[in-house]
Design a protein around this motif. Sequence first.
Motif, short mmCIF file in Angstrom:
data_model
loop_
_atom_site.label_atom_id
_atom_site.label_comp_id
_atom_site.label_asym_id
_atom_site.label_seq_id
_atom_site.Cartn_x
_atom_site.Cartn_y
_atom_site.Cartn_z
N UNK A 68 2.26 -0.93 -0.07
CA UNK A 68 3.04 -2.12 0.30
C UNK A 68 2.13 -3.33 0.37
N UNK A 69 2.58 -4.41 -0.21
CA UNK A 69 1.88 -5.68 -0.10
C UNK A 69 2.31 -6.37 1.19
N UNK A 70 1.52 -7.36 1.59
CA UNK A 70 1.87 -8.15 2.76
C UNK A 70 1.23 -9.52 2.66
N UNK A 71 2.00 -10.56 2.94
CA UNK A 71 1.48 -11.92 2.84
C UNK A 71 2.00 -12.77 3.98
N UNK A 72 1.08 -13.49 4.62
CA UNK A 72 1.46 -14.51 5.59
C UNK A 72 0.85 -15.82 5.11
N UNK A 73 0.98 -16.85 5.89
CA UNK A 73 0.38 -18.13 5.49
C UNK A 73 -1.14 -18.05 5.41
N UNK A 74 -1.74 -17.11 6.18
CA UNK A 74 -3.20 -17.05 6.26
C UNK A 74 -3.79 -15.72 5.82
N UNK A 75 -2.94 -14.76 5.47
CA UNK A 75 -3.44 -13.41 5.18
C UNK A 75 -2.75 -12.81 3.96
N UNK A 76 -3.52 -12.02 3.22
CA UNK A 76 -2.96 -11.25 2.12
C UNK A 76 -3.41 -9.80 2.27
N UNK A 77 -2.46 -8.87 2.11
CA UNK A 77 -2.74 -7.45 2.31
C UNK A 77 -2.25 -6.64 1.12
N UNK A 78 -2.95 -5.54 0.90
CA UNK A 78 -2.45 -4.47 0.05
C UNK A 78 -2.87 -3.18 0.71
N UNK A 79 -1.89 -2.42 1.17
CA UNK A 79 -2.17 -1.13 1.79
C UNK A 79 -1.45 -0.07 0.96
N UNK A 80 -2.21 0.90 0.47
CA UNK A 80 -1.59 1.90 -0.39
C UNK A 80 -2.39 3.18 -0.41
N UNK A 81 -1.86 4.14 -1.18
CA UNK A 81 -2.50 5.46 -1.16
C UNK A 81 -2.13 6.29 -2.37
N UNK A 82 -3.00 7.22 -2.65
CA UNK A 82 -2.77 8.33 -3.56
C UNK A 82 -2.86 9.59 -2.70
N UNK A 83 -2.69 10.77 -3.26
CA UNK A 83 -2.86 11.96 -2.42
C UNK A 83 -4.27 12.10 -1.85
#
Length: 687
Positions: A559-574
Amino acid sequence: MEPYSRKKRKAGVQDEDPVLLWFRRLKRLAALGLSLLVIGTVAGALFLLYLRSDALPVSSVTLTPQIYDAQGELIDAYQGGQKRQPVALKDISPYLVKATIAIEDSRFYEHFGIDPKGLARAVVTDIKTLSMEQGASTITQQLARNLYLSHERTWSRKMKEAVYALQLETQLSKDQILEQYLNQIYYGHSAYGIQAASRMFFDKDAKDLDLAESSLLAGVPKGPRYYSPYLDMNNAKDRQRLILDAMVRHNDITKEEADRAYEEKLTIVPQQPTPPAEAPYFRDYIRSVVTEKLNISEALYDSGGLKIYTTLDLRAQKIAEEAIGKQLKDAPELQAALVSLDPRNGAIKAMVGGRSYGANQFNRAFATTRQPGSSFKPIVYLTALKNHFTPLQKYKDDPTEFSYEDGKKTYKPNNFDNKYTHEWLDMRRAISTSNNIYAVHTILDVGTDKVIDTARQLGVTSRLEPLPSLALGSFPVSPYEMASAFGTFANLGVRTEPNAILRIEDNAGKILYRSKPKQEKVIDPAQAYVMTNLMESVFEEGGTGFRVSDLMKRPVAGKTGTTNTDAWMVGYTPELSTAVWVGYDKDRVISSAESHKAAPIFAEYTEGALEAIPPKQFTVPEGVVTVYIDPESGKLANEACPHSQLQAFVQGTEPTEYCSGGSGTGAQDKGRENKSWWDDLKRWWND
């Protein structure tokens, strides 16, 4: 006055036989000598027993910790500017051992810590010159001095040195003394011990040194400023010749071998500046875990020579650092953090706390000042699944003002760029497009307190408040927490406590700590898999992560995530769960282009770290049903509704009616014309 002998004669006493007189005197002297010998022997024996039982003082030598990665590769050998890599005597070249003994202490295996011949010779020389230039130090005495004393030239220091040398001899074997000595002596250029010196000068392990290399190195400790090959090769070669000749005298080698070794052309590694420690943020984290969580004192950590075996994968670490460097190269002030762990056992494989440790040592991997934005939404949707929601739950995507706390308060969220579809969305589409209206509907219907409970079960410990904005990631969390939480999805609901240390050994090899990470089933496996199936849509066409899908060569969810001051990418494989954060340290607003940098870092790192591992499907647990549905009606797809999609459900929550009331014959084949090769592959796998 008459002499005593004349008085004896007048008294009729005859003189005693001189031979008998001298015999008696010799007998008395012999008795005295024997008594003194017995007394001395007993005293000496008692003294040695005392030395054997008395504890040696604490070493004054700093033995920095040795930190290893999961493959046993040394991560950090340069703490405090010193290079130390202790090795066992068996892992040191016999040539180096013999060369050192020949030049430093040829009678090492014969004396008891103090060489009487050498000592007598030194004392005579010192008396003649009225100086203290002759040390006459044996290897044992040198070790005692290096461990416990200063190098001042005083009689008191020499007396203490002799006592400590005797004490070492009573408590250690000759080989143990020699091993410690070869790991302690200074070879110049911050290198302590033969292993560090061998790596520095010849880029090889001490066990692999040949005769020429050994005889050269054995001469350096006499005076690194004079005999280091970096500083004066002529002096180094002169000293080498001296050592080779000594080895010939002591029958360690032949004259021919000595000559060949002297003539051998040596390849000296060019002197390098001390490199920065690898994985520096991880190294600092290890220190905090050891001293704060495991209650090992800082003194022992700093100077006890601990060997710390960690979970880090140096190769993955380098790939993470390179990916961040590549993506941020045109934004000098932009920062990033990355935490990656194996969801199956919680082992931390990579950790980057910032783009430059030299510029700033703050570890952003643990910073709890960053809002995760939409990357928090999967926790909301998992809570919904736990409370009998299904992926087919629909909400309309319109601007909406929500009321809460029994209508006392209102909350009006916006979608990104204030764009709305005005359509009814299901959970899959809401996740892939990161719809905010859907998320707030969900959290208010399922309950904010329940979402917080789920977050705690997943390992999120940061402050969370039961407000509607929680659904949009308005409360800060750390990349460490997010990597751990998503790892639980990957591990089918079993949360393994993140861990960074496999075991710790002291300087003698005694195990002080061995990792036993706590594992706990916190999510139903079927619910965890359904969430994974939903998050795979983020990397499909129309998803917020689709722009990096061409970089991914394996099944991935996130899942991606974005705020005015932050950018995220949190994800996974097995095999890997990874959280990436990008932003500025001072809450500066990030641009649209900057907000897109987290996903490429995640993709490049994940593919690089798993390059040698074949792609693997997520395991489908019992209790999961995967069917084709009609997204518009939410019913099973058949010939009448060709725009079908494959969706996983917790068994018993899947639809049972067909979209147009038909039998469903041929529904799967009819829907395939709109499927990608990836959908076909997943269908084949699950069938």
